[in-house]
Design an enzyme around this catalytic site. Structure first.
Site, PDB file in Angstrom:
ATOM      1  N   LYS A 191      -5.225 -11.062  -6.114  1.00  0.00           N
ATOM      2  CA  LYS A 191      -6.483 -11.370  -5.427  1.00  0.00           C
ATOM      3  C   LYS A 191      -7.582 -10.427  -5.924  1.00  0.00           C
ATOM      4  O   LYS A 191      -7.297  -9.312  -6.385  1.00  0.00           O
ATOM      5  CB  LYS A 191      -6.321 -11.246  -3.909  1.00  0.00           C
ATOM      6  N   LYS A 223     -11.573  -4.925  -3.648  1.00  0.00           N
ATOM      7  CA  LYS A 223     -12.521  -3.821  -3.810  1.00  0.00           C
ATOM      8  C   LYS A 223     -11.869  -2.630  -4.501  1.00  0.00           C
ATOM      9  O   LYS A 223     -12.527  -1.871  -5.184  1.00  0.00           O
ATOM     10  CB  LYS A 223     -12.982  -3.338  -2.419  1.00  0.00           C
ATOM     11  N   LYS A 277       0.826  -1.214   0.000  1.00  0.00           N
ATOM     12  CA  LYS A 277       0.000   0.000   0.000  1.00  0.00           C
ATOM     13  C   LYS A 277       0.853   1.254   0.000  1.00  0.00           C
ATOM     14  O   LYS A 277       0.541   2.225  -0.682  1.00  0.00           O
ATOM     15  CB  LYS A 277      -0.952  -0.003   1.194  1.00  0.00           C
TER      16      LYS A 277
HETATM   17  N1  TYM Z   1      -9.959 -12.001  -2.876  1.00  0.00           N
HETATM   18  C1  TYM Z   1     -10.257 -12.447  -1.652  1.00  0.00           C
HETATM   19  N2  TYM Z   1     -10.432 -13.774  -1.431  1.00  0.00           N
HETATM   20  C2  TYM Z   1     -10.764 -14.248  -0.201  1.00  0.00           C
HETATM   21  N3  TYM Z   1     -10.948 -13.448   0.877  1.00  0.00           N
HETATM   22  C3  TYM Z   1     -10.786 -12.119   0.705  1.00  0.00           C
HETATM   23  C4  TYM Z   1     -10.436 -11.549  -0.548  1.00  0.00           C
HETATM   24  N4  TYM Z   1     -10.353 -10.199  -0.398  1.00  0.00           N
HETATM   25  C5  TYM Z   1     -10.636  -9.940   0.903  1.00  0.00           C
HETATM   26  N5  TYM Z   1     -10.909 -11.086   1.560  1.00  0.00           N
HETATM   27  C6  TYM Z   1     -11.242 -11.248   2.992  1.00  0.00           C
HETATM   28  O1  TYM Z   1     -12.420 -10.497   3.283  1.00  0.00           O
HETATM   29  C7  TYM Z   1     -12.358 -10.004   4.622  1.00  0.00           C
HETATM   30  C8  TYM Z   1     -12.619  -8.498   4.649  1.00  0.00           C
HETATM   31  O2  TYM Z   1     -11.643  -7.822   3.860  1.00  0.00           O
HETATM   32  P1  TYM Z   1     -11.060  -6.406   4.271  1.00  0.00           P
HETATM   33  O3  TYM Z   1     -10.039  -6.018   3.264  1.00  0.00           O
HETATM   34  O4  TYM Z   1     -12.170  -5.455   4.546  1.00  0.00           O
HETATM   35  O5  TYM Z   1     -10.337  -6.806   5.655  1.00  0.00           O
HETATM   36  C9  TYM Z   1      -9.493  -5.965   6.324  1.00  0.00           C
HETATM   37  O6  TYM Z   1      -9.034  -4.944   5.869  1.00  0.00           O
HETATM   38  C10 TYM Z   1      -9.227  -6.353   7.754  1.00  0.00           C
HETATM   39  N6  TYM Z   1      -8.082  -5.604   8.213  1.00  0.00           N
HETATM   40  C11 TYM Z   1     -10.493  -6.084   8.555  1.00  0.00           C
HETATM   41  C12 TYM Z   1     -10.330  -6.325  10.025  1.00  0.00           C
HETATM   42  C13 TYM Z   1     -10.166  -5.387  10.981  1.00  0.00           C
HETATM   43  N7  TYM Z   1     -10.107  -5.966  12.185  1.00  0.00           N
HETATM   44  C14 TYM Z   1     -10.210  -7.303  12.048  1.00  0.00           C
HETATM   45  C15 TYM Z   1     -10.195  -8.333  12.988  1.00  0.00           C
HETATM   46  C16 TYM Z   1     -10.337  -9.637  12.519  1.00  0.00           C
HETATM   47  C17 TYM Z   1     -10.472  -9.933  11.166  1.00  0.00           C
HETATM   48  C18 TYM Z   1     -10.490  -8.900  10.208  1.00  0.00           C
HETATM   49  C19 TYM Z   1     -10.348  -7.593  10.672  1.00  0.00           C
HETATM   50  C20 TYM Z   1     -10.963 -10.361   5.160  1.00  0.00           C
HETATM   51  O7  TYM Z   1     -11.041 -11.556   5.919  1.00  0.00           O
HETATM   52  C21 TYM Z   1     -10.161 -10.624   3.894  1.00  0.00           C
HETATM   53  O8  TYM Z   1      -9.080 -11.520   4.117  1.00  0.00           O
END
Ligand code: TYM
Length: 336
Positions: free
Chosen positions: A202, A205, A121
């Site tokens: 991957k 969004k 990032k």
């Molecule tokens: N292409 C993909 N294939 C499979 N899984 C995917 C893909 N893109 C995203 N994910 C999963 O979706 C969840 C949410 O994504 P975020 O980017 O918002 O996820 C995030 O940015 C985290 N930092 C949010 C967060 C904040 N605190 C937490 C505590 C526990 C677990 C998660 C969090 C995630 O599980 C992510 O791995």
């Protein structure tokens, strides 16, 4: 307020789920006896296939406020039941940032600078990332540890962040005595849904190529168009060979996941079909899976009061669990 100063204004959105116990039961899970499952997602847009199957570029506060409600609607429509899970807005529970500060004091700078997501990032931002972006994984650790969570369902991109959480739990326990369970990641078979345009990346969004990502609110026409344009190779047969045929294998994996079938069965059923036709079959399966979710989102979005109420109740319940843990931590480190 925990404002995530990442490239976009990101408040994290979390839900926790206490299994085998109500939220009123003892907040300290015993080893192997009780599972407490916690996860989170950023409310920066509508979840995509990857989020579903597997989460401050001067964001206008009004847009962010709306995105929080939209994400609530999407999570409820995807089946998160607020009677069983505590669905809440992280920034409404101030204990997250309090624990985060304590954990921040226990981690060395290079540990954070070496994390892949920080490197990727900040490289995109011409190495001008904020301190908030750098310490974001520590706040994520606080999210998880504050509830003494034992299991965390995440996608593969979060595995490195989970290692940090595990290290922090262990260091804390070593210094202050056994306190936090060391949480385990739960990875599904769809731990990495690939971009439809570049199977080596991957699905995300924030992908600038709009055709790369299938959102759960896309219209059937958009879904068909995205799958039609999905990158495959010059072999027309449908096979599952992730290492050598990333594109078509991603389609097979998505198809199997949304249809609830094993990969082998999906491949068997597509015998004799060429990839061009197969793309439409996968698009149809995805459309069918998302149709009820999409209409439920629309229905829920019309009831803003209900969404706000769910969050209000959820945040109050989360706070009830978070407060005593945070107090105990403060006692252990000597703040109280
Ligand atoms: N292409 C993909 N294939 C499979 N899984 C995917 C893909 N893109 C995203 N994910 C999963 O979706 C969840 C949410 O994504 P975020 O980017 O918002 O996820 C995030 O940015 C985290 N930092 C949010 C967060 C904040 N605190 C937490 C505590 C526990 C677990 C998660 C969090 C995630 O599980 C992510 O791995």
């Amino acid at each position: 307020m925990a404002l995530r100063s990442m490239r976009k204004a990101r408040e994290c959105w979390n839900f926790i789920r206490a299994l085998h116990q109500g939220p009123d039961a003892a907040p300290v899970p015993q080893k192997d006896a009780v599972k407490r499952i916690f996860s989170g997602i950023q409310p920066t847009g509508i979840p995509h296939l990857g989020n579903y199957l597997g989460a401050i570029e001067s964001w206008d506060p009004t847009i962010l406020r709306q995105s929080i409600l939209d994400m609530t609607a999407a999570l409820l429509a995807c089946g998160i039941n607020p009677e069983k899970s505590i669905l809440f807005q992280q920034s409404q529970v101030s204990e997250h940032t309090q624990l985060s500060w304590i954990l921040t004091c226990m981690v060395r700078l290079p540990r954070l600078q070496h994390l892949h997501q920080w490197k990727a990032k900040t490289a995109k931002e011409k190495h001008n990332g904020t301190v908030g972006l750098l310490t974001y994984p520590v706040l994520q650790a606080a999210d998880i540890l504050l509830y003494k969570s034992t299991h965390v369902p995440v996608g593969e991109d979060q595995v490195q962040h989970m290692e940090l959480v595990q290290d922090l739990a262990q260091s804390f326990n070593k210094k202050y005595g056994e306190f936090f369970p060391v949480p385990k990641s739960i990875l599904t078979s769809m731990k990495k849904v690939k971009s439809l345009r570049d199977p080596s990346a991957k699905m995300s969004k924030s992908d600038p190529d709009k055709l790369a990502t299938v959102r759960i609110t896309d219209s059937p026409e958009e879904i068909v168009q995205k799958f039609r344009k999905a990158m495959t190779d010059f072999t027309s047969e449908v096979t599952y060979e992730p290492a050598s045929r990333g594109g078509v294998s991603n389609l097979v994996a998505i198809h199997a996941a949304v249809a609830g079938l094993p990969v082998e069965e999906v491949v068997r059923r597509s015998a004799g079909m060429d990839t061009a036709r197969y793309k439409l079959v996968v698009a149809d399966a995805v459309i069918e899976k998302f149709a009820p979710i999409k209409s439920e989102i629309e229905k829920l979005k019309m009831n803003k009061d209900h969404l706000e109420k769910v969050l209000q109740v959820g945040s109050a319940r989360a706070k009830e669990l978070a407060y005593p843990v945070c107090q105990e931590v403060k006692k252990l480190v000597g703040f109280l």
